[in-house]
Design a protein around this motif. Structure first.
Motif, PDB file in Angstrom:
ATOM      1  N   TRP A  68     -57.337 -32.936  12.719  1.00 23.53           N
ATOM      2  CA  TRP A  68     -57.917 -32.605  14.019  1.00 23.53           C
ATOM      3  C   TRP A  68     -58.525 -33.834  14.694  1.00 23.53           C
ATOM      4  CZ3 TRP A  68     -57.675 -27.892  16.452  1.00 23.53           C
ATOM      5  CH2 TRP A  68     -57.071 -26.865  15.705  1.00 23.53           C
ATOM      6  N   LYS A  69     -58.181 -35.006  14.198  1.00 17.55           N
ATOM      7  CA  LYS A  69     -58.767 -36.259  14.690  1.00 17.55           C
ATOM      8  C   LYS A  69     -58.557 -36.464  16.189  1.00 17.55           C
ATOM      9  CE  LYS A  69     -58.762 -41.216  13.589  1.00 17.55           C
ATOM     10  NZ  LYS A  69     -58.195 -42.252  12.690  1.00 17.55           N
ATOM     11  N   LYS A  70     -57.370 -36.119  16.694  1.00 20.21           N
ATOM     12  CA  LYS A  70     -57.093 -36.307  18.127  1.00 20.21           C
ATOM     13  C   LYS A  70     -57.968 -35.416  19.003  1.00 20.21           C
ATOM     14  CE  LYS A  70     -52.150 -37.487  17.704  1.00 20.21           C
ATOM     15  NZ  LYS A  70     -50.796 -37.110  18.182  1.00 20.21           N
ATOM     16  N   MET A  71     -58.355 -34.271  18.465  1.00 17.18           N
ATOM     17  CA  MET A  71     -59.100 -33.297  19.260  1.00 17.18           C
ATOM     18  C   MET A  71     -60.580 -33.649  19.403  1.00 17.18           C
ATOM     19  SD  MET A  71     -57.064 -30.806  20.273  1.00 17.18           S
ATOM     20  CE  MET A  71     -58.238 -29.486  20.596  1.00 17.18           C
ATOM     21  N   ARG A  72     -61.119 -34.400  18.478  1.00 18.49           N
ATOM     22  CA  ARG A  72     -62.564 -34.632  18.470  1.00 18.49           C
ATOM     23  C   ARG A  72     -63.059 -35.320  19.741  1.00 18.49           C
ATOM     24  NH1 ARG A  72     -62.225 -37.016  12.490  1.00 18.49           N
ATOM     25  NH2 ARG A  72     -61.757 -35.093  11.355  1.00 18.49           N
ATOM     26  N   PRO A  73     -62.480 -36.462  20.153  1.00 20.12           N
ATOM     27  CA  PRO A  73     -62.983 -37.086  21.382  1.00 20.12           C
ATOM     28  C   PRO A  73     -62.705 -36.243  22.623  1.00 20.12           C
ATOM     29  CG  PRO A  73     -61.022 -38.225  20.586  1.00 20.12           C
ATOM     30  CD  PRO A  73     -61.441 -37.288  19.510  1.00 20.12           C
ATOM     31  N   LEU A  74     -61.590 -35.506  22.607  1.00 14.84           N
ATOM     32  CA  LEU A  74     -61.257 -34.663  23.757  1.00 14.84           C
ATOM     33  C   LEU A  74     -62.280 -33.545  23.941  1.00 14.84           C
ATOM     34  CD1 LEU A  74     -57.400 -34.340  23.166  1.00 14.84           C
ATOM     35  CD2 LEU A  74     -58.554 -35.809  24.839  1.00 14.84           C
ATOM     36  N   MET A  75     -62.717 -32.953  22.853  1.00 14.34           N
ATOM     37  CA  MET A  75     -63.709 -31.886  22.956  1.00 14.34           C
ATOM     38  C   MET A  75     -65.089 -32.459  23.265  1.00 14.34           C
ATOM     39  SD  MET A  75     -61.899 -29.241  22.738  1.00 14.34           S
ATOM     40  CE  MET A  75     -63.163 -27.976  22.631  1.00 14.34           C
ATOM     41  N   GLN A  76     -65.378 -33.639  22.730  1.00 18.42           N
ATOM     42  CA  GLN A  76     -66.640 -34.289  23.054  1.00 18.42           C
ATOM     43  C   GLN A  76     -66.718 -34.624  24.541  1.00 18.42           C
ATOM     44  OE1 GLN A  76     -67.316 -38.052  21.080  1.00 18.42           O
ATOM     45  NE2 GLN A  76     -69.534 -37.827  21.197  1.00 18.42           N
ATOM     46  N   GLN A  77     -65.606 -35.106  25.115  1.00 16.72           N
ATOM     47  CA  GLN A  77     -65.561 -35.404  26.540  1.00 16.72           C
ATOM     48  C   GLN A  77     -65.827 -34.161  27.383  1.00 16.72           C
ATOM     49  OE1 GLN A  77     -61.658 -37.107  27.073  1.00 16.72           O
ATOM     50  NE2 GLN A  77     -62.137 -38.866  25.765  1.00 16.72           N
ATOM     51  N   ARG A  78     -65.461 -33.012  26.877  1.00 10.66           N
ATOM     52  CA  ARG A  78     -65.663 -31.749  27.595  1.00 10.66           C
ATOM     53  C   ARG A  78     -67.027 -31.135  27.302  1.00 10.66           C
ATOM     54  NH1 ARG A  78     -60.626 -33.028  26.932  1.00 10.66           N
ATOM     55  NH2 ARG A  78     -58.962 -32.298  28.326  1.00 10.66           N
ATOM     56  N   GLY A  79     -67.826 -31.845  26.513  1.00 14.68           N
ATOM     57  CA  GLY A  79     -69.215 -31.443  26.300  1.00 14.68           C
ATOM     58  C   GLY A  79     -69.458 -30.506  25.142  1.00 14.68           C
ATOM     59  N   HIS A  80     -68.523 -30.406  24.212  1.00 11.95           N
ATOM     60  CA  HIS A  80     -68.646 -29.430  23.135  1.00 11.95           C
ATOM     61  C   HIS A  80     -68.898 -30.092  21.786  1.00 11.95           C
ATOM     62  CE1 HIS A  80     -67.292 -26.627  26.103  1.00 11.95           C
ATOM     63  NE2 HIS A  80     -66.087 -27.182  26.193  1.00 11.95           N
ATOM     64  N   ALA A  81     -69.626 -29.396  20.927  1.00 15.85           N
ATOM     65  CA  ALA A  81     -69.750 -29.790  19.526  1.00 15.85           C
ATOM     66  C   ALA A  81     -68.517 -29.276  18.792  1.00 15.85           C
ATOM     67  CB  ALA A  81     -71.015 -29.194  18.922  1.00 15.85           C
TER      68      ALA A  81
END
Length: 249
Positions: free
Chosen positions: A17-30
């Motif tokens: 899930w490495k690709k998803m981590r910065p994308l979700m962080q950019q959207r403001g989510h933990a």
């Protein structure tokens, strides 16, 4: 900000899930992506006694020690087994249960119960032949996986203890009171196992049904699209929570 907890699929781990981590962080989510005991970076703990309950306990520990509340719990593939049992046992912590092309068991079902006879027999035979009788070798990656991603994931996916596929969920009915979303990957390989759950989601009262234009691992192949979909789900959960709060004040 929403809190996502990922119950990852079989043979992989939090790393996928490495690709998803910065994308979700950019959207403001933990965005929590823990790894189950016995696979991934926790492979050194592998042993024949690891079962589905072990993996559920792994995520229960994350919830307890991180102090997570109002969780959007995502189960991918095998992770649907883990997420269903976890949501049933800790329903007060879960705001939404999301199945991402995942197994969605009913009470008393194991992953092997939900496989075709052919696939189950093949997996059991491979366990006997190359898995020392207790480790199930990984299935191949989906056909839309790029050469670069194939090189990335192939060396990191490891065998998984067979008891995780044999143990049946034991549900109290608490999970049935949680709002559920099913995301079906619409580019399945022949004999796709997950259509049965997509069909159930379309007919089940209270479930939301969504589709994503990828095969089984959109978090690897089209992570931006999946992140946008998760963000939409988070906004829906937030709106539902605000409506519920307003109704009680």
């Amino acid at each position: 900000m929403a809190t996502f907890l990922i119950a990852h699929g079989g043979w992989s781990a939090g790393w996928v899930w490495k690709k998803m981590r910065p994308l979700m962080q950019q959207r403001g989510h933990a965005f929590f992506t823990p790894t189950y005991t016995g696979i991934g970076e926790r492979r050194h703990l592998a042993n024949p006694d690891i079962d589905l309950s072990t993996h559920v306990a792994d995520l229960q520990g994350v919830i307890e020690y991180e102090g997570l509340e109002n969780i959007i719990l995502v189960g991918h593939s095998y992770g649907g087994m883990v997420a269903t049992q976890l949501a049933d046992s800790m329903s007060e912590k879960v705001a939404e249960l999301v199945y991402l092309d995942a197994f969605a068991p009913r009470d008393g079902q194991s992953l092997f119960d939900l496989q075709t006879d052919e696939v189950r027999t093949r997996m059991q035979a491979a366990t006997r032949e190359v898995g020392d009788g207790w480790q199930v070798p990984p299935n191949p990656s989906p056909p839309d996986t790029s050469p670069e991603d194939l090189a990335w994931v192939s060396g990191k996916r490891v065998p998984q203890p067979i008891r995780t596929f044999q143990e049946r969920v034991r549900l109290t009915g608490a999970v049935d009171r949680i709002h559920r979303t099913y995301i079906y990957a619409t580019t399945p390989p022949p004999g796709n196992l997950f259509k049965q759950f997509a069909d159930r989601a379309r007919s089940e009262e209270g479930w939301r049904y969504l589709e994503i234009g990828a095969s089984h691992n959109p978090h690897v192949t089209i992570p931006v699209t999946l992140a946008d979909m998760f963000d939409d789900i988070a906004q829906d959960v937030d709106m539902r929570n605000k409506t519920a709060k307003g109704a009680t004040t």
